[in-house]
Write a protein that holds these residues in place. Sequence first.
Motif, mmCIF file in Angstrom:
data_model
loop_
_atom_site.group_PDB
_atom_site.id
_atom_site.type_symbol
_atom_site.label_atom_id
_atom_site.label_comp_id
_atom_site.label_asym_id
_atom_site.label_seq_id
_atom_site.Cartn_x
_atom_site.Cartn_y
_atom_site.Cartn_z
ATOM 1 N N TYR A 52 22.216 45.736 39.512
ATOM 2 C CA TYR A 52 21.607 46.102 38.244
ATOM 3 C C TYR A 52 20.644 45.009 37.801
ATOM 4 C CZ TYR A 52 25.491 43.134 36.740
ATOM 5 O OH TYR A 52 26.376 42.102 36.607
ATOM 6 N N ILE A 54 24.316 42.914 30.887
ATOM 7 C CA ILE A 54 25.395 43.850 30.623
ATOM 8 C C ILE A 54 26.578 43.137 29.984
ATOM 9 C CG2 ILE A 54 24.695 45.223 32.633
ATOM 10 C CD1 ILE A 54 27.348 44.305 33.976
ATOM 11 N N LEU A 57 30.773 46.624 33.382
ATOM 12 C CA LEU A 57 30.348 47.543 34.437
ATOM 13 C C LEU A 57 31.487 48.514 34.694
ATOM 14 C CD1 LEU A 57 28.367 46.803 37.604
ATOM 15 C CD2 LEU A 57 30.556 47.971 37.845
ATOM 16 N N VAL A 68 26.585 50.763 33.793
ATOM 17 C CA VAL A 68 26.688 49.497 33.084
ATOM 18 C C VAL A 68 26.546 49.722 31.591
ATOM 19 C CG1 VAL A 68 25.806 48.187 35.047
ATOM 20 C CG2 VAL A 68 24.213 48.975 33.276
ATOM 21 N N SER A 69 27.268 48.925 30.837
ATOM 22 C CA SER A 69 27.138 48.920 29.382
ATOM 23 C C SER A 69 26.159 47.828 29.014
ATOM 24 C CB SER A 69 28.493 48.656 28.732
ATOM 25 O OG SER A 69 29.366 49.726 28.958
ATOM 26 N N ALA A 70 25.024 48.252 28.478
ATOM 27 C CA ALA A 70 23.969 47.314 28.119
ATOM 28 C C ALA A 70 23.950 47.134 26.595
ATOM 29 C CB ALA A 70 22.627 47.808 28.657
#
Lengths: 108, 115
Positions: A25, A29, A32, A89-91
């Motif tokens: 990625y 982040i 994940l 992914v958490s951004a």
Amino acid sequence: KNEVEQSPQNLTAQEGEFITINCSYSVGISALHWLQQHPGGGIVSLFMLSSGKKKHGRLIATINIQEKHSSLHITASHPRDSAVYICAVSASYDKVIFGPGTSLSVIP
Amino acid sequence: EAGVAQSPRYKIIEKRQSVAFWCNPISGHATLYWYQQILGQGPKLLIQFQNNGVVDDSQLPKDRFSAERLKGVDSTLKIQPAKLEDSAVYLCASSYMGGVTGELFFGEGSRLTVL
């Protein structure tokens, strides 16, 4: 270039083989996710990780934050593992970005 | 613990008709997501709610799609009028504190076929 990439796109393995799916990625982040989707089925969360390694049964997930890379390993693969595996992914602002998925087929 | 509930599971409509999907997230989950998944593709975010407020609806085709989350609990997604390219699975997901700290939980999805 996609923000989340996975390799391989498709994977065929013999039952019992050790399988690795990779995710890279390009954004910052906070976590994940590895997700599993069986054909015609819903999506199930396998792992959420922000560092190190997690293990659940025959599944192992690792993440290297510095290299922006994660791997999902399946040991002693079984036909029931056949599914699409999605890295997400958490951004920022809780935005979740999905990878394109890896389609796995395990042959008896 | 009950999971994310969605209904209907399947819906077939003619183009230009309308359809509505319902989602009830896991109790206590503040963040709710609606995704569109076209066959062979990954999920695409349509809208993200934090409680009953909209966090991100940048990819929601607002001329035909609408969504609401009254009282910060369950949510509905409406399409009016439907087009052929709306044929997809509509997935609802919820998370306790959003993806930042929360695991994602998905419903089974609502499969829409537009003829």
